[in-house]
Design an enzyme around this catalytic site. Structure first.
Site, PDB file in Angstrom:
ATOM      1  N   VAL A  12       1.441   5.762   8.369  1.00  0.00           N
ATOM      2  CA  VAL A  12       1.407   5.215   7.017  1.00  0.00           C
ATOM      3  C   VAL A  12       0.262   4.221   6.945  1.00  0.00           C
ATOM      4  O   VAL A  12       0.323   3.158   7.581  1.00  0.00           O
ATOM      5  CB  VAL A  12       2.730   4.512   6.648  1.00  0.00           C
ATOM      6  CG1 VAL A  12       2.666   3.970   5.221  1.00  0.00           C
ATOM      7  CG2 VAL A  12       3.913   5.459   6.825  1.00  0.00           C
ATOM      8  N   ASN A  85      -1.695   5.509   1.862  1.00  0.00           N
ATOM      9  CA  ASN A  85      -1.252   4.443   0.966  1.00  0.00           C
ATOM     10  C   ASN A  85      -2.323   3.373   0.786  1.00  0.00           C
ATOM     11  O   ASN A  85      -2.390   2.732  -0.260  1.00  0.00           O
ATOM     12  CB  ASN A  85       0.037   3.825   1.523  1.00  0.00           C
ATOM     13  CG  ASN A  85       0.426   2.571   0.789  1.00  0.00           C
ATOM     14  OD1 ASN A  85       0.864   2.611  -0.358  1.00  0.00           O
ATOM     15  ND2 ASN A  85       0.255   1.427   1.451  1.00  0.00           N
ATOM     16  N   SER A 138      -0.678   7.967  -5.393  1.00  0.00           N
ATOM     17  CA  SER A 138      -1.601   8.095  -6.507  1.00  0.00           C
ATOM     18  C   SER A 138      -1.368   6.967  -7.515  1.00  0.00           C
ATOM     19  O   SER A 138      -0.886   5.881  -7.171  1.00  0.00           O
ATOM     20  CB  SER A 138      -1.425   9.474  -7.158  1.00  0.00           C
ATOM     21  OG  SER A 138      -2.374   9.669  -8.175  1.00  0.00           O
ATOM     22  N   TYR A 152     -11.247   3.003  -9.998  1.00  0.00           N
ATOM     23  CA  TYR A 152      -9.999   3.212  -9.269  1.00  0.00           C
ATOM     24  C   TYR A 152      -9.346   4.528  -9.697  1.00  0.00           C
ATOM     25  O   TYR A 152      -8.928   5.330  -8.854  1.00  0.00           O
ATOM     26  CB  TYR A 152      -9.061   2.036  -9.536  1.00  0.00           C
ATOM     27  CG  TYR A 152      -7.721   2.149  -8.855  1.00  0.00           C
ATOM     28  CD1 TYR A 152      -7.570   1.815  -7.516  1.00  0.00           C
ATOM     29  CD2 TYR A 152      -6.591   2.569  -9.561  1.00  0.00           C
ATOM     30  CE1 TYR A 152      -6.333   1.900  -6.895  1.00  0.00           C
ATOM     31  CE2 TYR A 152      -5.349   2.658  -8.955  1.00  0.00           C
ATOM     32  CZ  TYR A 152      -5.223   2.327  -7.618  1.00  0.00           C
ATOM     33  OH  TYR A 152      -4.004   2.418  -7.004  1.00  0.00           O
ATOM     34  N   LYS A 156      -8.525   7.901  -7.433  1.00  0.00           N
ATOM     35  CA  LYS A 156      -7.173   8.431  -7.256  1.00  0.00           C
ATOM     36  C   LYS A 156      -7.081   9.885  -7.728  1.00  0.00           C
ATOM     37  O   LYS A 156      -6.361  10.692  -7.132  1.00  0.00           O
ATOM     38  CB  LYS A 156      -6.164   7.560  -8.006  1.00  0.00           C
ATOM     39  CG  LYS A 156      -5.902   6.217  -7.339  1.00  0.00           C
ATOM     40  CD  LYS A 156      -5.296   6.403  -5.946  1.00  0.00           C
ATOM     41  CE  LYS A 156      -4.890   5.094  -5.326  1.00  0.00           C
ATOM     42  NZ  LYS A 156      -4.252   5.259  -3.999  1.00  0.00           N
ATOM     43  N   THR A 184       3.411  -6.062  -6.594  1.00  0.00           N
ATOM     44  CA  THR A 184       2.670  -6.178  -5.344  1.00  0.00           C
ATOM     45  C   THR A 184       1.478  -7.096  -5.540  1.00  0.00           C
ATOM     46  O   THR A 184       1.050  -7.381  -6.672  1.00  0.00           O
ATOM     47  CB  THR A 184       2.160  -4.809  -4.873  1.00  0.00           C
ATOM     48  OG1 THR A 184       1.239  -4.301  -5.849  1.00  0.00           O
ATOM     49  CG2 THR A 184       3.305  -3.820  -4.687  1.00  0.00           C
TER      50      THR A 184
END
Length: 236
Positions: A12, A85, A138, A152, A156, A184
């Site tokens: 990950v 990620n 995504s 960005y 993606k 986040t």
């Protein structure tokens, strides 16, 4: 994925905070061996990772760091799940496409698409051997158009395309998943000075990702909110 959970291995990226950290912790809790990475050793120290999680500090755009990740997987001689990620918003504060230059594009592209692309290629032998899963995180910015999110979003969209093309070329299950807005540090960076406490924590997204891994539907692009959660929490 029908074998004993104890044997499974996941890589990950971007696992020092946010969704990557939450997913790595839950996989480890479920018996997986997890390799993760991130650019900040201090963040990993604060994260207090479970014993089954191995952190490799470095930048995904660096070839030596990618080699270290491949070596960590090679030491396990198995890879059931590769999760892309790690990502960057690009230059902050976020700006319109008319205000960015080639250097900005290169920064975002190398992190969000270049690194994942070449790392996937390097890890394909283990993914193929385990009939593993390729999962890329995504964004709705990949399909919708928001002011300031052009670089960005484009990266993606490209990651979605590369991920699903890997699936078409290899026969592996490949998924691009939009997790939705989350509380986040990265999301806060996108909205400096704003209160984002109404956004759900990344931990709330993890059960939807685990449900996807359990169900193994056809390769494709999914929204986490549309993935039904296995109430029992089993990752089959």
């Amino acid at each position: 994925m029908t074998e004993n959970t104890e044997a499974r291995v996941a890589l990950v990226t971007g696992g020092s905070a946010g969704l990557g950290l939450a997913l790595g912790r839950e996989l480890a809790r479920s018996g997986w061996t997890v390799v993760t990475d991130g650019r900040s050793e201090e963040r990993f120290q604060r994260a207090d990772l479970p014993d089954r999680v191995t952190a490799v500090v470095g930048d995904l755009t660096d070839a030596d760091h990618r080699e270290a990740l491949v070596a960590a997987v090679s030491a396990q001689d198995r890879l059931d799940l590769l999760v892309h990620n790690a990502s960057t918003l690009g230059p902050l504060p976020m700006r319109s496409l008319a205000e960015v230059d080639v250097a900005d594009l290169q920064q975002v592209w190398r992190t969000n698409i270049g690194g994942p692309l070449v790392l996937t290629s390097a890890l394909l032998p283990w993914l193929r051997k385990a009939d593993g899963v390729l999962l890329s995180i995504s964004s709705d910015a990949a399909v919708h158009h928001y002011e300031g999110w052009g670089l960005y979003g484009a990266s993606k969209a490209a990651l979605d395309h590369v991920t699903l093309t890997y699936g078409a070329e290899t026969g592996l299950r490949a998924y691009a998943v939009d997790p939705g807005d989350m509380r986040t540090a990265m999301h806060q960076d996108a909205f400096p000075g704003e209160d984002i406490s109404d956004r759900p924590l990344p931990e709330t997204v993890v059960p939807h990702l685990l449900a996807l891994l359990a169900a193994r539907p056809q390769s494709g692009r999914y929204r986490a909110v549309d993935l039904p959660v296995d109430v029992g929490g089993d990752v089959r």
